[in-house]
Design a protein around this motif. Structure first.
Motif: not given
Length: 190
Positions: A18-20, A83-84, A86-91
């Motif tokens: 859960d990146v968030k 976690v990819p 791209e997902e780190l960037k998105r969050h």
């Protein structure tokens, strides 16, 4: 010295990445009311405490805060594992990834680096113990906010443990404040 058991004070389990939530937890890693600030505050203030008991209390709680720092670090690491990018960037962790990959760095949730201005050492045991009690209440409140931000029962369990320890620390500092005030009263010669 200390005896170090190679296990966490309390399990730091996560049910899913859960990146968030990892980003939110960074507040307790390097934020103004986080575990690093607490540990350094107490381990520094202990030198100007007037009694063996007050020195011991600040030493004990300060070292426990280091154990809490380790728990938070483990939670963040597990929440980000696999976690990819791209997902780190998105969050909102793209900047962090640029500088640190998935390594932890002492900062708050906005990326502001930890600073010594987060802590205080007045040299007055009464003022410092009041500061410590306030710090524990702010940490308790932050843990309550973090519990509200996750639906992961594993993370909630660990955060509840940490919140309860903040309450115990507040109580120990209150008891220590009473003892220090009694000691200082005894030494007055008016």
């Amino acid at each position: 010295m200390w005896v170090y058991e190679k296990k966490l004070e309390y399990p730091a389990n996560v049910c899913k990445p859960d990146v968030k939530m990892a980003k939110f937890l960074i507040a307790q890693y390097g934020g103004p009311d986080g575990e690093l600030a607490a540990a350094l505050r107490y381990l520094n203030q202990r030198y100007t405490m007037p009694t063996g008991q007050s020195i011991a209390t600040l030493t004990d709680i300060g070292t426990e805060e280091l154990a809490h720092l380790e728990i938070i670090a483990t939670l963040v690491y597990k929440l980000l594992k696999g976690v990819p990018v791209e997902e780190l960037k998105r969050h909102g962790l793209g900047e962090h990834y640029t500088e640190h990959d998935r390594a932890l760095f002492y900062s708050d949730t906005t990326g502001m680096p930890w600073t010594a201005t987060y802590i205080q050492a007045k040299g007055d045991p009464i003022a410092d113990l009041h500061e410590d009690m306030a710090a524990e209440e702010k940490a308790r409140s932050t843990y309550e906010h973090l519990i509200n931000l996750t639906d992961d029962p594993c993370v909630k369990d660990t955060l509840r443990f940490l919140r309860e320890r903040e309450i115990v620390h507040f109580q120990r500092f209150g008891e220590t404040l009473d003892l220090v005030q009694e000691e200082l009263e005894r030494k007055k010669f008016y």
